[in-house]
Design a protein around this motif. Structure first.
Motif, PDB file in Angstrom:
ATOM      1  N   PRO A  31      18.324  69.311 -79.594  1.00 40.13           N
ATOM      2  CA  PRO A  31      19.739  70.296 -79.640  1.00 40.13           C
ATOM      3  C   PRO A  31      20.584  69.536 -80.743  1.00 40.13           C
ATOM      4  O   PRO A  31      21.292  69.914 -81.584  1.00 40.13           O
ATOM      5  N   GLN A  32      20.821  68.138 -80.328  1.00 39.48           N
ATOM      6  CA  GLN A  32      21.620  67.352 -81.025  1.00 39.48           C
ATOM      7  C   GLN A  32      21.113  67.208 -82.500  1.00 39.48           C
ATOM      8  O   GLN A  32      22.002  67.241 -83.506  1.00 39.48           O
ATOM      9  N   ALA A  33      19.926  66.869 -82.755  1.00 39.51           N
ATOM     10  CA  ALA A  33      19.421  66.935 -83.915  1.00 39.51           C
ATOM     11  C   ALA A  33      19.606  68.266 -84.947  1.00 39.51           C
ATOM     12  O   ALA A  33      20.004  68.229 -86.123  1.00 39.51           O
ATOM     13  N   LEU A  34      19.554  69.460 -84.352  1.00 40.36           N
ATOM     14  CA  LEU A  34      19.766  70.638 -84.900  1.00 40.36           C
ATOM     15  C   LEU A  34      21.414  70.783 -85.456  1.00 40.36           C
ATOM     16  O   LEU A  34      21.655  71.048 -86.367  1.00 40.36           O
ATOM     17  N   ASP A  35      22.292  70.385 -84.256  1.00 38.64           N
ATOM     18  CA  ASP A  35      23.539  70.264 -84.534  1.00 38.64           C
ATOM     19  C   ASP A  35      23.765  69.304 -85.776  1.00 38.64           C
ATOM     20  O   ASP A  35      24.823  69.826 -86.667  1.00 38.64           O
ATOM     21  N   ALA A  36      23.340  68.261 -85.772  1.00 40.15           N
ATOM     22  CA  ALA A  36      23.602  67.316 -87.052  1.00 40.15           C
ATOM     23  C   ALA A  36      22.877  67.992 -88.389  1.00 40.15           C
ATOM     24  O   ALA A  36      23.528  67.987 -89.310  1.00 40.15           O
ATOM     25  N   ALA A  47      18.743  55.050 -96.994  1.00 44.94           N
ATOM     26  CA  ALA A  47      18.989  55.515 -95.655  1.00 44.94           C
ATOM     27  C   ALA A  47      19.116  54.473 -94.587  1.00 44.94           C
ATOM     28  O   ALA A  47      18.758  54.312 -93.627  1.00 44.94           O
ATOM     29  N   GLU A  48      20.327  54.033 -94.923  1.00 47.37           N
ATOM     30  CA  GLU A  48      20.929  52.909 -94.198  1.00 47.37           C
ATOM     31  C   GLU A  48      21.283  53.264 -92.668  1.00 47.37           C
ATOM     32  O   GLU A  48      20.582  52.398 -91.808  1.00 47.37           O
ATOM     33  N   LYS A  49      21.908  54.171 -92.319  1.00 45.66           N
ATOM     34  CA  LYS A  49      22.026  54.597 -91.091  1.00 45.66           C
ATOM     35  C   LYS A  49      20.786  55.135 -90.210  1.00 45.66           C
ATOM     36  O   LYS A  49      20.781  54.724 -88.939  1.00 45.66           O
ATOM     37  N   PHE A  60       9.474  64.060 -82.315  1.00 44.91           N
ATOM     38  CA  PHE A  60      10.653  64.340 -82.475  1.00 44.91           C
ATOM     39  C   PHE A  60      11.026  65.781 -83.029  1.00 44.91           C
ATOM     40  O   PHE A  60      12.186  66.298 -83.224  1.00 44.91           O
ATOM     41  N   GLY A  61      10.110  66.468 -83.472  1.00 39.66           N
ATOM     42  CA  GLY A  61       9.932  67.912 -83.783  1.00 39.66           C
ATOM     43  C   GLY A  61      10.718  68.055 -85.052  1.00 39.66           C
ATOM     44  O   GLY A  61      11.226  69.358 -85.196  1.00 39.66           O
ATOM     45  N   LEU A  62      10.787  67.487 -86.103  1.00 41.52           N
ATOM     46  CA  LEU A  62      11.347  67.397 -87.426  1.00 41.52           C
ATOM     47  C   LEU A  62      10.281  67.538 -88.487  1.00 41.52           C
ATOM     48  O   LEU A  62      10.667  67.281 -89.687  1.00 41.52           O
ATOM     49  N   ALA A  63       9.171  68.418 -88.124  1.00 40.78           N
ATOM     50  CA  ALA A  63       8.350  68.399 -89.212  1.00 40.78           C
ATOM     51  C   ALA A  63       8.825  68.967 -90.556  1.00 40.78           C
ATOM     52  O   ALA A  63       8.177  68.756 -91.618  1.00 40.78           O
ATOM     53  N   ALA A  64       9.596  69.956 -90.340  1.00 38.68           N
ATOM     54  CA  ALA A  64      10.072  70.648 -91.708  1.00 38.68           C
ATOM     55  C   ALA A  64      10.916  69.881 -92.465  1.00 38.68           C
ATOM     56  O   ALA A  64      10.826  70.154 -93.705  1.00 38.68           O
ATOM     57  N   LEU A  65      11.603  68.864 -91.866  1.00 35.34           N
ATOM     58  CA  LEU A  65      12.499  68.139 -92.623  1.00 35.34           C
ATOM     59  C   LEU A  65      11.846  66.811 -93.483  1.00 35.34           C
ATOM     60  O   LEU A  65      12.308  66.145 -94.471  1.00 35.34           O
ATOM     61  N   ARG A  66      10.472  66.478 -93.229  1.00 31.69           N
ATOM     62  CA  ARG A  66       9.895  65.363 -93.907  1.00 31.69           C
ATOM     63  C   ARG A  66      10.715  64.327 -93.999  1.00 31.69           C
ATOM     64  O   ARG A  66      11.167  63.854 -94.870  1.00 31.69           O
ATOM     65  N   VAL A  67      10.370  63.349 -92.909  1.00 35.87           N
ATOM     66  CA  VAL A  67      10.824  62.229 -92.671  1.00 35.87           C
ATOM     67  C   VAL A  67      10.018  61.338 -91.831  1.00 35.87           C
ATOM     68  O   VAL A  67       9.719  61.677 -90.558  1.00 35.87           O
ATOM     69  N   PRO A  83      19.963  65.994 -94.745  1.00 33.20           N
ATOM     70  CA  PRO A  83      19.659  66.895 -93.493  1.00 33.20           C
ATOM     71  C   PRO A  83      18.490  66.101 -92.543  1.00 33.20           C
ATOM     72  O   PRO A  83      18.639  65.877 -91.334  1.00 33.20           O
ATOM     73  N   ALA A  84      17.741  65.489 -93.529  1.00 37.76           N
ATOM     74  CA  ALA A  84      16.667  64.659 -92.944  1.00 37.76           C
ATOM     75  C   ALA A  84      17.200  63.552 -92.080  1.00 37.76           C
ATOM     76  O   ALA A  84      16.829  63.146 -90.754  1.00 37.76           O
ATOM     77  N   GLN A  85      17.907  62.736 -92.885  1.00 39.63           N
ATOM     78  CA  GLN A  85      18.579  61.519 -92.452  1.00 39.63           C
ATOM     79  C   GLN A  85      19.536  61.700 -91.115  1.00 39.63           C
ATOM     80  O   GLN A  85      19.257  60.977 -90.052  1.00 39.63           O
ATOM     81  N   VAL A  86      20.355  62.654 -91.192  1.00 41.05           N
ATOM     82  CA  VAL A  86      21.384  62.825 -89.973  1.00 41.05           C
ATOM     83  C   VAL A  86      20.556  63.386 -88.804  1.00 41.05           C
ATOM     84  O   VAL A  86      20.824  63.232 -87.869  1.00 41.05           O
ATOM     85  N   ALA A  87      19.616  64.405 -89.147  1.00 36.41           N
ATOM     86  CA  ALA A  87      18.912  65.009 -87.964  1.00 36.41           C
ATOM     87  C   ALA A  87      17.970  63.684 -87.315  1.00 36.41           C
ATOM     88  O   ALA A  87      17.788  63.903 -86.163  1.00 36.41           O
ATOM     89  N   GLY A  88      17.549  62.891 -88.051  1.00 39.40           N
ATOM     90  CA  GLY A  88      16.700  61.866 -87.342  1.00 39.40           C
ATOM     91  C   GLY A  88      17.453  60.826 -86.633  1.00 39.40           C
ATOM     92  O   GLY A  88      16.977  60.311 -85.549  1.00 39.40           O
ATOM     93  N   VAL A  89      18.595  60.732 -87.006  1.00 39.66           N
ATOM     94  CA  VAL A  89      19.463  59.683 -86.355  1.00 39.66           C
ATOM     95  C   VAL A  89      19.502  60.243 -85.089  1.00 39.66           C
ATOM     96  O   VAL A  89      19.848  59.811 -84.013  1.00 39.66           O
ATOM     97  N   ALA A  90      20.088  61.708 -85.040  1.00 41.77           N
ATOM     98  CA  ALA A  90      20.553  62.469 -83.836  1.00 41.77           C
ATOM     99  C   ALA A  90      19.497  62.539 -82.992  1.00 41.77           C
ATOM    100  O   ALA A  90      19.635  62.212 -81.639  1.00 41.77           O
ATOM    101  N   ALA A  91      18.153  62.704 -83.498  1.00 40.33           N
ATOM    102  CA  ALA A  91      17.044  62.933 -82.639  1.00 40.33           C
ATOM    103  C   ALA A  91      16.620  61.633 -81.808  1.00 40.33           C
ATOM    104  O   ALA A  91      16.464  61.534 -80.665  1.00 40.33           O
TER     105      ALA A  91
END
Length: 368
Positions: free
Chosen positions: A51-56, A71-73, A230-237, A262-270
């Motif tokens: 849910p945190q990744a979705l919010d990000a 992709a520093e962060k 991590f469930g982020l297949a659609a974002l390709r990261v 979107p991929a970077q911020v969702a990855g950090v949150a995940a």
């Protein structure tokens, strides 16, 4: 998709591209009578992303801005999560892109890429696109990577040795000692690429994702992804951990903005949502054990798996194909692995309890 147009074009392709097969991903199926399909074909996390990744993801609305090219962060968050040096991490549009970049960097016409017999298809496909060939080393009878067979298949043209650990589509792994023995048996000018896309699912004490080898050698790369646990297949990261020289090479050939905002911020949150990851792994382990027991009671053979999928064996290729068609008609989508040299088997993602109920019901009906 056909390559006929490619072959008839007056333009001259680089060697191997016209011969490279087009990768066919697992199907997702269609809704039937208002009921969505049970998609068990692509080894996705059935619980979805954090849910945190979705919010990000939803908060990344500055679409007019380019992503951070380095992709520093995200690299910093990966380094903190896994205890790695961010300077030795490269992010990509899924680990697929990093596989392609490694082959572009180190493999050319006439070279060879080595992999196990039933390894991930993209190694061989991508090798063909640069004019190289793939060498498939036999696996053990229980579908494990055979280190002795891999080493015996090395030639003076071998440039990269890919080992998926755990392997897709078999779900098997080799222990850290065997992975290290493989590295020690390879020439120094052969890159060992350890594809650890499913590593989060493994809880075996003797497992290594390859990070220790990257630290100890200057010719090992570990590949990872956000697409599975991590469930982020659609974002390709995805990302890799590599020696400084390999990092430098990858940064020279990758696109400058290859991972979206979107991929970077969702990855950090995940990475920061340990509770969701823990729940995903716990429920996968419970449902995997349940499926193994139920499928065995149906008389089916299953290769022992440490991942979020099972390789299920039928009497022959005809039976497997018929089972696949029956499941699809029932709205349960699994994966044929005939292209992997396993025509009598189907790969089945471990789904939610409800999805697994649908799978077992449909298989029971088929086998009745």
């Amino acid at each position: 998709m056909s390559g006929q147009g490619t072959r008839n074009s007056p333009l001259v392709l680089r060697p191997g591209i016209a011969e490279a097969p087009i990768y066919v991903p697992g199907a997702h199926g269609d809704e039937k009578d208002g009921v969505p399909p049970a998609v068990l074909s692509a080894n996705e996390n059935p619980l979805g992303p954090s849910p945190q990744a979705l919010d990000a993801y939803r908060g990344s609305a500055a679409l007019e801005r380019y992503p951070d090219g380095g992709a520093e962060k995200l690299r910093a968050a990966i380094g903190e999560k896994f205890g790695l040096d961010p300077a030795r991490i490269v992010c990509g549009a899924g680990s697929d892109e990093l596989i392609t970049l490694l082959i572009r960097c180190y493999v050319g016409p006439g070279d060879e890429v080595l992999q196990s017999q039933h390894g991930f298809l993209m190694y061989a496909i991508t090798a063909k696109t640069v004019g190289a060939s793939a060498v498939l080393a036999p696996e053990t009878p229980d579908l494990l990577c055979d280190v002795d067979a891999m080493l015996a298949a090395v030639t003076d043209r071998t440039r990269i040795c890919f080992v998926a650990n755990p392997n897709n589509p078999t779900g098997t792994y080799i222990p850290a000692s065997e992975l290290r023995r493989l590295r020690e048996g390879l020439r120094a000018d052969i890159l060992l690429a350890v594809d650890a896309a499913y590593s989060e699912y493994v809880d075996a004490d003797d497992y290594s994702d390859g990070a220790d080898l990257v630290r100890d050698y200057d010719n090992v790369v570990m590949l990872r992804t956000f697409s599975k646990a991590f469930g982020l297949a659609a974002l390709r990261v995805g990302w890799c951990y590599a020696p400084a020289a390999v990092v430098d090479a990858l940064n020279r050939v990758r696109s400058p903005f290859n991972v979206s905002v979107p991929a970077q911020v969702a990855g950090v949150a995940a990475l920061g949502d340990a509770a969701h990851l823990d729940r995903s792994l716990r429920e996968n382990k419970e449902q995997r054990a349940r499926l193994v027991g139920a499928l065995s009671q149906l008389g089916l053979s299953i290769t022992p798996s440490v991942t979020n999928f099972l390789l299920v064996h039928f009497a022959d290729a005809t039976s497997a194909s018929a089972a696949n068609a029956h499941l699809s008609a029932k709205g349960v989508i699994v994966r044929s692995v005939a292209a992997y040299g396993l025509p009598a088997s189907l790969r089945m993602t471990v789904g939610t309890a409800e999805e697994n109920d649908r799978l077992l019901s449909a298989l029971t009906d088929f086998l009745a």
